[in-house]
Design an enzyme around this catalytic site. Structure first.
Site, PDB file in Angstrom:
ATOM      1  N   GLU A  16      30.070 -33.536  13.189  1.00  0.00           N
ATOM      2  CA  GLU A  16      28.720 -34.104  13.315  1.00  0.00           C
ATOM      3  C   GLU A  16      27.628 -33.031  13.224  1.00  0.00           C
ATOM      4  O   GLU A  16      26.583 -33.269  12.615  1.00  0.00           O
ATOM      5  CB  GLU A  16      28.595 -34.864  14.638  1.00  0.00           C
ATOM      6  CG  GLU A  16      29.438 -36.145  14.625  1.00  0.00           C
ATOM      7  CD  GLU A  16      29.438 -36.885  15.952  1.00  0.00           C
ATOM      8  OE1 GLU A  16      28.748 -36.426  16.904  1.00  0.00           O
ATOM      9  OE2 GLU A  16      30.106 -37.921  16.045  1.00  0.00           O
ATOM     10  N   TYR A  74      28.652 -43.099  11.103  1.00  0.00           N
ATOM     11  CA  TYR A  74      29.400 -44.019  11.970  1.00  0.00           C
ATOM     12  C   TYR A  74      30.637 -44.601  11.259  1.00  0.00           C
ATOM     13  O   TYR A  74      31.105 -45.676  11.634  1.00  0.00           O
ATOM     14  CB  TYR A  74      28.489 -45.137  12.483  1.00  0.00           C
ATOM     15  CG  TYR A  74      27.678 -44.752  13.711  1.00  0.00           C
ATOM     16  CD1 TYR A  74      28.289 -44.273  14.867  1.00  0.00           C
ATOM     17  CD2 TYR A  74      26.289 -44.894  13.726  1.00  0.00           C
ATOM     18  CE1 TYR A  74      27.550 -43.933  15.999  1.00  0.00           C
ATOM     19  CE2 TYR A  74      25.536 -44.551  14.852  1.00  0.00           C
ATOM     20  CZ  TYR A  74      26.181 -44.076  15.988  1.00  0.00           C
ATOM     21  OH  TYR A  74      25.446 -43.751  17.112  1.00  0.00           O
ATOM     22  N   HIS A 126      22.723 -40.644  21.150  1.00  0.00           N
ATOM     23  CA  HIS A 126      24.117 -40.421  20.747  1.00  0.00           C
ATOM     24  C   HIS A 126      24.525 -39.028  21.200  1.00  0.00           C
ATOM     25  O   HIS A 126      23.715 -38.099  21.158  1.00  0.00           O
ATOM     26  CB  HIS A 126      24.269 -40.487  19.214  1.00  0.00           C
ATOM     27  CG  HIS A 126      25.536 -39.842  18.728  1.00  0.00           C
ATOM     28  ND1 HIS A 126      26.732 -40.509  18.708  1.00  0.00           N
ATOM     29  CD2 HIS A 126      25.804 -38.571  18.320  1.00  0.00           C
ATOM     30  CE1 HIS A 126      27.683 -39.669  18.293  1.00  0.00           C
ATOM     31  NE2 HIS A 126      27.140 -38.484  18.044  1.00  0.00           N
ATOM     32  N   ASN A 185      20.706 -48.020  22.474  1.00  0.00           N
ATOM     33  CA  ASN A 185      20.984 -47.310  23.729  1.00  0.00           C
ATOM     34  C   ASN A 185      20.462 -45.867  23.717  1.00  0.00           C
ATOM     35  O   ASN A 185      20.960 -45.013  24.428  1.00  0.00           O
ATOM     36  CB  ASN A 185      22.472 -47.409  24.083  1.00  0.00           C
ATOM     37  CG  ASN A 185      23.373 -46.823  23.011  1.00  0.00           C
ATOM     38  OD1 ASN A 185      22.895 -46.232  22.051  1.00  0.00           O
ATOM     39  ND2 ASN A 185      24.669 -46.975  23.184  1.00  0.00           N
ATOM     40  N   LYS A 193      17.792 -41.879  19.281  1.00  0.00           N
ATOM     41  CA  LYS A 193      17.890 -43.002  18.344  1.00  0.00           C
ATOM     42  C   LYS A 193      16.533 -43.701  18.143  1.00  0.00           C
ATOM     43  O   LYS A 193      15.594 -43.480  18.919  1.00  0.00           O
ATOM     44  CB  LYS A 193      18.947 -43.981  18.866  1.00  0.00           C
ATOM     45  CG  LYS A 193      20.369 -43.403  18.878  1.00  0.00           C
ATOM     46  CD  LYS A 193      21.388 -44.456  19.351  1.00  0.00           C
ATOM     47  CE  LYS A 193      22.804 -43.914  19.331  1.00  0.00           C
ATOM     48  NZ  LYS A 193      23.803 -44.951  19.763  1.00  0.00           N
TER      49      LYS A 193
HETATM   50  P1  ATP Z   1      27.477 -42.891  20.438  1.00  0.00           P
HETATM   51  O1  ATP Z   1      28.656 -42.698  19.509  1.00  0.00           O
HETATM   52  O2  ATP Z   1      26.248 -43.442  19.735  1.00  0.00           O
HETATM   53  O3  ATP Z   1      27.195 -41.661  21.244  1.00  0.00           O
HETATM   54  P2  ATP Z   1      29.182 -44.139  22.347  1.00  0.00           P
HETATM   55  O4  ATP Z   1      30.139 -43.048  21.988  1.00  0.00           O
HETATM   56  O5  ATP Z   1      28.791 -44.300  23.777  1.00  0.00           O
HETATM   57  O6  ATP Z   1      27.853 -43.993  21.531  1.00  0.00           O
HETATM   58  P3  ATP Z   1      30.603 -45.850  20.519  1.00  0.00           P
HETATM   59  O7  ATP Z   1      31.734 -46.716  20.966  1.00  0.00           O
HETATM   60  O8  ATP Z   1      30.914 -44.609  19.745  1.00  0.00           O
HETATM   61  O9  ATP Z   1      29.709 -45.522  21.811  1.00  0.00           O
HETATM   62  O10 ATP Z   1      29.627 -46.770  19.671  1.00  0.00           O
HETATM   63  C1  ATP Z   1      28.678 -46.197  18.790  1.00  0.00           C
HETATM   64  C2  ATP Z   1      27.381 -46.965  18.916  1.00  0.00           C
HETATM   65  O11 ATP Z   1      27.586 -48.281  18.407  1.00  0.00           O
HETATM   66  C3  ATP Z   1      26.886 -47.203  20.340  1.00  0.00           C
HETATM   67  O12 ATP Z   1      26.187 -46.118  20.889  1.00  0.00           O
HETATM   68  C4  ATP Z   1      25.994 -48.388  20.148  1.00  0.00           C
HETATM   69  O13 ATP Z   1      24.728 -48.015  19.575  1.00  0.00           O
HETATM   70  C5  ATP Z   1      26.788 -49.210  19.146  1.00  0.00           C
HETATM   71  N1  ATP Z   1      27.707 -50.153  19.803  1.00  0.00           N
HETATM   72  C6  ATP Z   1      28.854 -49.865  20.458  1.00  0.00           C
HETATM   73  N2  ATP Z   1      29.447 -50.970  20.929  1.00  0.00           N
HETATM   74  C7  ATP Z   1      28.649 -51.999  20.553  1.00  0.00           C
HETATM   75  C8  ATP Z   1      28.705 -53.421  20.727  1.00  0.00           C
HETATM   76  N3  ATP Z   1      29.704 -53.993  21.374  1.00  0.00           N
HETATM   77  N4  ATP Z   1      27.691 -54.142  20.196  1.00  0.00           N
HETATM   78  C9  ATP Z   1      26.670 -53.580  19.522  1.00  0.00           C
HETATM   79  N5  ATP Z   1      26.566 -52.251  19.313  1.00  0.00           N
HETATM   80  C10 ATP Z   1      27.526 -51.480  19.819  1.00  0.00           C
HETATM   81 MG    MG Z   2      30.665 -42.557  20.002  1.00  0.00          MG
END
Ligand code: ATP
Ligand code: MG
Length: 139
Positions: free
Chosen positions: A127, A50, A116, A113, A10
């Site tokens: 994806e 997303y 992904h 973070n 990212k």
């Molecule tokens: P990713 O899909 O990016 O691999 P993930 O599966 O661990 O991450 P998801 O719940 O799918 O987490 O959320 C997608 C992304 O949205 C997260 O990686 C993060 O960048 C962002 N995100 C998730 N929760 C929050 C939150 N509470 N506040 C801000 N950003 C968030």
């Molecule tokens: Mg996710």
């Protein structure tokens, strides 16, 4: 059986020069790179990627963050690649991520973070084809 998953390094990680460190961790974990490119997502592409989160309160911020700089997208292959890469990434919130994970080492916060990874076979299929056609999956 061999499985594919989609990885994104990212903007926060690309911007801090962490592409090499993250690819080394991916490689050391036994995940093989099948395809890879650096791209700058458009707003529409980030929203589409997303789309499952579009009702979440953090959606607009998430899209703005994902288009704030280039990302490195790749297709990874291994036995159980999806779970293997999710384990290597660590928890969404880096404060909860285990030692030795990418997010524990590098993530700034729950949004920025660093990586992904696909979360299931169905999402991995959608994806990988969102970013790569069959001919681009060369490895
Ligand atoms: P990713 O899909 O990016 O691999 P993930 O599966 O661990 O991450 P998801 O719940 O799918 O987490 O959320 C997608 C992304 O949205 C997260 O990686 C993060 O960048 C962002 N995100 C998730 N929760 C929050 C939150 N509470 N506040 C801000 N950003 C968030
Ligand atoms: Mg996710």
């Amino acid at each position: 059986m061999s499985q594919l998953t989609l990885s994104i390094i990212k903007p926060d990680a690309v911007q801090r020069g962490l592409i090499g460190d993250i690819l080394k961790m991916i490689s050391d974990a036994g995940l093989k790179i099948k395809a890879m490119k650096m791209i700058q997502l458009t707003k529409e592409q980030a929203e589409g990627f997303y789309a499952v989160h579009k009702e979440r309160p953090f959606f607009n911020d998430l899209v703005a963050y994902m288009i704030s700089g280039p990302v490195v997208v790749s297709v990874l292959e291994a036995e159980g690649a999806i779970e293997k890469y999710r384990k290597l990434m660590g928890a969404t919130n880096p404060e909860q991520a285990e030692e030795g994970t990418i997010r524990k080492r590098f993530a700034l916060n729950i949004e920025a973070n660093s990586v992904h990874g696909s979360d299931a076979p169905e999402t991995a299929a959608v994806e990988t084809s969102y970013f790569f056609n069959q001919l681009e999956q060369v490895g």
